[in-house]
Design an enzyme around this catalytic site. Structure first.
Site, PDB file in Angstrom:
ATOM      1  CE  LYS A  22      -1.762   1.549   4.098  1.00 10.25           C
ATOM      2  NZ  LYS A  22      -1.582   3.108   4.369  1.00 10.25           N
ATOM      3  CG  ASN A  23       2.132   2.746   3.474  1.00 14.70           C
ATOM      4  OD1 ASN A  23       1.000   3.015   3.250  1.00 14.70           O
ATOM      5  ND2 ASN A  23       2.497   2.586   4.682  1.00 14.70           N
ATOM      6  CB  CYS A 118      -4.681   5.944  10.751  1.00 16.41           C
ATOM      7  SG  CYS A 118      -5.003   4.446   9.942  1.00 16.41           S
ATOM      8  NE  ARG A 123       0.014  10.387  10.457  1.00 17.67           N
ATOM      9  CZ  ARG A 123      -0.557   9.364   9.580  1.00 17.67           C
ATOM     10  NH1 ARG A 123      -1.700   8.922   9.775  1.00 17.67           N
ATOM     11  NH2 ARG A 123       0.335   8.836   8.560  1.00 17.67           N
ATOM     12  CG  ASP A 307       2.724   1.350   9.768  1.00 16.50           C
ATOM     13  OD1 ASP A 307       2.670   2.367  10.472  1.00 16.50           O
ATOM     14  OD2 ASP A 307       2.855   1.655   8.317  1.00 16.50           O
ATOM     15  NE  ARG A 399      -7.308   4.349   5.155  1.00 10.80           N
ATOM     16  CZ  ARG A 399      -6.428   4.719   6.089  1.00 10.80           C
ATOM     17  NH1 ARG A 399      -7.134   4.583   7.341  1.00 10.80           N
ATOM     18  NH2 ARG A 399      -5.282   5.084   5.690  1.00 10.80           N
TER      19      ARG A 399
END
Ligand code: EPZ
Length: 420
Positions: A22-23, A118, A123, A307, A399
């Site tokens: 995903k990232n 999230c 952030r 993560d 997601r």
């Protein structure tokens, strides 16, 4: 709304091909607009965040099509016609912020708002903004709206005080159109940064250094066509490894890069799992009886990934002894703890420190997913709990995980996903 029904107690056996990252996919999709081109991107996982990135690309004027091959997307960015991303699309995920650097490179302007994602802490995006300003962008902030303009971007040396993944990606993309050399010192070293460099090279960008703490970008000999294969998802791989450790069994993960999640495997080994690597395959075996593996400290890559912290914690709830965890990346990454306690876990929190005292058994309960990895952690814990656990999930898990329910069922887990 999705409701996960998990009946714990089944051991996991079989093999599982791990999805694309995903990232890594999200910044590469954003990067497709940095220069006009047609790109074929392979091994793109089918995820809600990827759909959000595709919606943004379509909104900006790109043609995005499935090629007919599994997990393959063709993106034609030659007709980008707009530099504004509506708030609703920005708020769907964190990676929307990477479009800022890409749009500045392509259009010399970007109108967007603060990204979603999230809720793991504050952030901020100060590192992104100060770097882009140093490259010549004027950025007005009004509430959560950002209006960026750059008649010309110029390459400069940029020193990051923290190796932010997103800031490094934004600078790399803006630098594609900058005059002169951009040097990022203190850059993030994650495999996703290396993936982005590899894609940019296929577009003809002169870039080197990704994977070290200094990345240099010096213009491009733009190519009209590019192709790229997304590497495997190291956090999804870690999730399956932790699921097997918790539930017991023996599974083969294929298509993975061992070194990308070796820090997680290290702790699973210390906890009592057997781990064997052969080429792009990792085998994990666990008899379900684990012991506390020592002190886990999250750090930027190549350290232990934040993560994977909630997920490994979930695998160790029944490990004999006390596991200590220190979270150093995000202020609010223990949101799973309250829910895991409902299963009977004994977890004490003191600021950024957690102590997990292994319990004999866990019992099913009704839980609510707080965020993507917190939700995955609840599923991992539920696989080793007695009785049925339900996890109420407002779309967080989809997601980041492609067909997680089917993949776990194929390994023998008793998991049912109800869509309401
Ligand atoms: C990326 O987020 C990942 N997301 C996250 O994965 C991951 O947890 C994180 O990197 C750390 O590895 C994506 O790649 C889409 P950061 P990002 O900027 O880029 C502070 C998942 O579950 N910081 O490296 O947002 C920040 O507050 C997600 O897949 C600033 O202070 O992470 C945090 O404490 C969740 N100022 C730390 O740096 C800034 O300008 C790390 O953030 C930027 C960041």
């Amino acid at each position: 709304m999705e409701i996960w029904h998990i009946r714990g107690g089944n051991r996991l056996f079989g093999s599982c091909r791990v999805q694309g990252s995903k990232n890594a996919s999200l910044p590469v999709l954003a990067a497709t607009i940095a220069l006009p081109n047609r790109s074929v991107i392979r091994n793109v996982p089918r995820l809600n965040d990827v759909s959000a990135a595709v919606s943004i690309l379509s909104h900006l004027g790109c043609r995005v099509e499935s090629t007919g091959q599994d997990n393959e997307l063709a993106v034609d960015s030659r007709q980008v016609c707009c530099a504004e991303i509506p708030r609703g699309l920005m708020e769907e995920m964190r990676s929307s912020v990477i479009f800022m650097g890409a749009l500045l490179a392509r259009c010399g302007e970007a109108k967007l708002s603060l990204p979603g994602g999230c809720q793991l802490g504050k952030r901020p995006i100060d590192l992104h903004l100060s770097a882009l300003r140093a490259m010549g962008a004027e950025i007005e902030e009004e509430g959560s709206d950002l209006c960026c303009r750059a008649e010309r971007l110029h390459g400069v040396p940029i020193e990051l005080r923290f190796p932010s993944v997103g800031a490094t990606e934004n600078i790399m993309l803006a630098a594609c159109a900058a005059e002169g050399k951009t040097v990022i010192r203190g850059a993030a070293k994650e495999p996703e940064i290396v993936a982005l460099q590899n894609y940019l090279r296929s577009l003809g960008v002169h870039i080197h250094g990704a994977g070290s703490d200094e990345i240099t970008i010096d213009g491009a000999d733009a190519r009209p066509e590019a192709s790229f294969t997304v590497p495997s998802d190291r956090i999804a791989a870690a999730t399956f490894a932790c699921a097997c450790a918790a539930a017991g069994g023996r599974i083969l993960l294929s298509g993975v890069q061992y070194e990308h999640f070796s820090t997680v495997l290290h702790f699973l080994k210390c906890a009592g799992c057997d781990i064997i690597q052969f080429n792009d395959i990792v085998e994990i075996a666990s008899n379900g009886t684990l012991h506390a593996p020592g002190h886990i400290v999250t750090e930027p890559y190549p350290g232990f990934p934040t993560d994977a912290q909630p997920i490994l914690m979930a695998a160790l709830l029944r490990a004999q002894g006390t596991t200590r965890i220190t979270e150093t990346i995000f202020e609010n990454r223990y949101r799973q703890v309250g829910e895991l306690r409902r299963l009977g876990a004994d977890i004490r929190l003191d600021g950024q420190e957690a102590a997990v005292h292994g319990v004999r058994s866990l019992r099913g309960a009704s839980l609510t997913a707080s965020d993507l990895r917190g939700g995955a952690a609840m599923i991992v814990a539920a696989l080793s709990a007695g009785g049925e656990t339900t996890v109420i999930d407002a779309g967080h898990i989809a997601r980041g995980y492609e067909n997680l329910d089917d993949r776990l069922c194929a390994l023998g887990a008793d998991v049912r996903l109800e869509h309401r």
